[in-house]
Design a protein around this motif. Structure first.
Motif, PDB file in Angstrom:
ATOM      1  N   VAL A   1     -23.210  -4.991 -54.286  1.00 24.94           N
ATOM      2  CA  VAL A   1     -23.481  -4.530 -52.941  1.00 24.94           C
ATOM      3  C   VAL A   1     -22.206  -4.672 -52.111  1.00 24.94           C
ATOM      4  N   GLN A   2     -21.963  -3.674 -51.274  1.00 23.67           N
ATOM      5  CA  GLN A   2     -20.800  -3.713 -50.386  1.00 23.67           C
ATOM      6  C   GLN A   2     -21.284  -3.964 -48.964  1.00 23.67           C
ATOM      7  N   LEU A   3     -20.559  -4.799 -48.265  1.00 23.81           N
ATOM      8  CA  LEU A   3     -20.963  -5.191 -46.917  1.00 23.81           C
ATOM      9  C   LEU A   3     -19.887  -4.830 -45.919  1.00 23.81           C
ATOM     10  N   GLN A   4     -20.319  -4.483 -44.722  1.00 19.12           N
ATOM     11  CA  GLN A   4     -19.378  -4.223 -43.640  1.00 19.12           C
ATOM     12  C   GLN A   4     -19.938  -4.788 -42.353  1.00 19.12           C
ATOM     13  N   ALA A   5     -19.177  -5.660 -41.744  1.00 22.12           N
ATOM     14  CA  ALA A   5     -19.573  -6.267 -40.473  1.00 22.12           C
ATOM     15  C   ALA A   5     -18.941  -5.489 -39.331  1.00 22.12           C
ATOM     16  N   SER A   6     -19.675  -5.363 -38.247  1.00 22.13           N
ATOM     17  CA  SER A   6     -19.171  -4.648 -37.084  1.00 22.13           C
ATOM     18  C   SER A   6     -19.772  -5.234 -35.815  1.00 22.13           C
ATOM     19  N   GLY A   7     -19.202  -4.858 -34.693  1.00 17.67           N
ATOM     20  CA  GLY A   7     -19.775  -5.238 -33.409  1.00 17.67           C
ATOM     21  C   GLY A   7     -19.007  -6.280 -32.632  1.00 17.67           C
ATOM     22  N   GLY A   8     -17.924  -6.792 -33.186  1.00 15.43           N
ATOM     23  CA  GLY A   8     -17.165  -7.803 -32.484  1.00 15.43           C
ATOM     24  C   GLY A   8     -16.534  -7.285 -31.205  1.00 15.43           C
ATOM     25  N   GLY A   9     -16.051  -8.206 -30.391  1.00 14.07           N
ATOM     26  CA  GLY A   9     -15.417  -7.797 -29.154  1.00 14.07           C
ATOM     27  C   GLY A   9     -14.904  -8.963 -28.352  1.00 14.07           C
ATOM     28  N   LEU A  10     -14.425  -8.658 -27.170  1.00 10.06           N
ATOM     29  CA  LEU A  10     -13.885  -9.636 -26.228  1.00 10.06           C
ATOM     30  C   LEU A  10     -14.882  -9.780 -25.087  1.00 10.06           C
ATOM     31  N   LEU A  11     -15.370 -10.997 -24.883  1.00  3.32           N
ATOM     32  CA  LEU A  11     -16.414 -11.229 -23.892  1.00  3.32           C
ATOM     33  C   LEU A  11     -16.104 -12.447 -23.050  1.00  3.32           C
ATOM     34  N   GLN A  12     -16.949 -12.668 -22.068  1.00  3.98           N
ATOM     35  CA  GLN A  12     -16.850 -13.857 -21.235  1.00  3.98           C
ATOM     36  C   GLN A  12     -18.004 -14.801 -21.559  1.00  3.98           C
ATOM     37  N   ALA A  13     -17.815 -16.040 -21.252  1.00  7.11           N
ATOM     38  CA  ALA A  13     -18.857 -17.041 -21.473  1.00  7.11           C
ATOM     39  C   ALA A  13     -20.150 -16.606 -20.786  1.00  7.11           C
ATOM     40  N   GLY A  14     -21.254 -16.746 -21.520  1.00  7.89           N
ATOM     41  CA  GLY A  14     -22.544 -16.351 -20.991  1.00  7.89           C
ATOM     42  C   GLY A  14     -22.981 -14.951 -21.389  1.00  7.89           C
ATOM     43  N   ASP A  15     -22.038 -14.177 -21.908  1.00  9.41           N
ATOM     44  CA  ASP A  15     -22.363 -12.823 -22.327  1.00  9.41           C
ATOM     45  C   ASP A  15     -23.170 -12.828 -23.619  1.00  9.41           C
ATOM     46  N   SER A  16     -23.651 -11.642 -23.979  1.00  6.93           N
ATOM     47  CA  SER A  16     -24.381 -11.434 -25.231  1.00  6.93           C
ATOM     48  C   SER A  16     -23.666 -10.381 -26.053  1.00  6.93           C
ATOM     49  N   LEU A  17     -23.876 -10.485 -27.354  1.00  7.50           N
ATOM     50  CA  LEU A  17     -23.261  -9.529 -28.268  1.00  7.50           C
ATOM     51  C   LEU A  17     -24.123  -9.433 -29.511  1.00  7.50           C
ATOM     52  N   ARG A  18     -24.166  -8.263 -30.104  1.00  2.00           N
ATOM     53  CA  ARG A  18     -24.940  -8.062 -31.324  1.00  2.00           C
ATOM     54  C   ARG A  18     -24.002  -7.613 -32.432  1.00  2.00           C
ATOM     55  N   LEU A  19     -23.940  -8.388 -33.478  1.00  2.00           N
ATOM     56  CA  LEU A  19     -23.181  -8.030 -34.663  1.00  2.00           C
ATOM     57  C   LEU A  19     -24.112  -7.388 -35.678  1.00  2.00           C
ATOM     58  N   SER A  20     -23.554  -6.490 -36.466  1.00  2.00           N
ATOM     59  CA  SER A  20     -24.352  -5.837 -37.495  1.00  2.00           C
ATOM     60  C   SER A  20     -23.630  -5.903 -38.832  1.00  2.00           C
TER      61      SER A  20
END
Length: 125
Positions: free
Chosen positions: A1-20
């Motif tokens: 199986v091949q995997l690829q992660a995505s969704g990273g970024g630059l944020l501030q404390a308290g923010d939300s982010l979703r990685l896939s």
């Protein structure tokens, strides 16, 4: 199986982010999938995992209550919803999978055979 992660970024404390984590090949539902992270100058550490069959979820104490792991076997994805982000969450995040992992080893990175390239998450204060 091949995997690829995505969704990273630059944020501030308290923010939300979703990685896939997207997978190709293999029978995805048979794989336990985990997220690990590695901060600069530190060893890679376990973040969260979702077991292949029952879908049990496990979290590192440092993210429990803030992060949620979920999977969609039809789409072959495992997401990591990260809320209330902190500067100490800054790291490269990796997804990993294994088809024969036993439950007691779910936090052990050496037990995962398949890894995706990481995605950078940077949280500023």
């Amino acid at each position: 199986v091949q995997l690829q992660a995505s969704g990273g970024g630059l944020l501030q404390a308290g923010d939300s982010l979703r990685l896939s984590c997207s997978a190709s090949g293999g029978t995805f539902s048979r794989y336990t999938v985990a997220w690990f992270r590695q901060a600069p100058g530190k060893e890679r550490e376990f973040v969260a995992a979702i077991f292949r069959s029952a879908g049990n979820k496990y979290y590192a104490d440092s993210v429990k209550g803030r992060f949620t792991i979920s999977r969609d076997n039809a789409k072959k994805t495992v997401d990591l919803q990260m809320n209330s982000l902190r500067p100490e969450d800054t790291a490269v995040y990796y997804c990993a999978a294994d088809g024969s992992l036993i439950l007691s080893s779910i936090r052990n990175e050496n037990q995962y055979d398949y890894w995706g390239r990481g995605t950078q998450v940077t949280v500023s204060s």
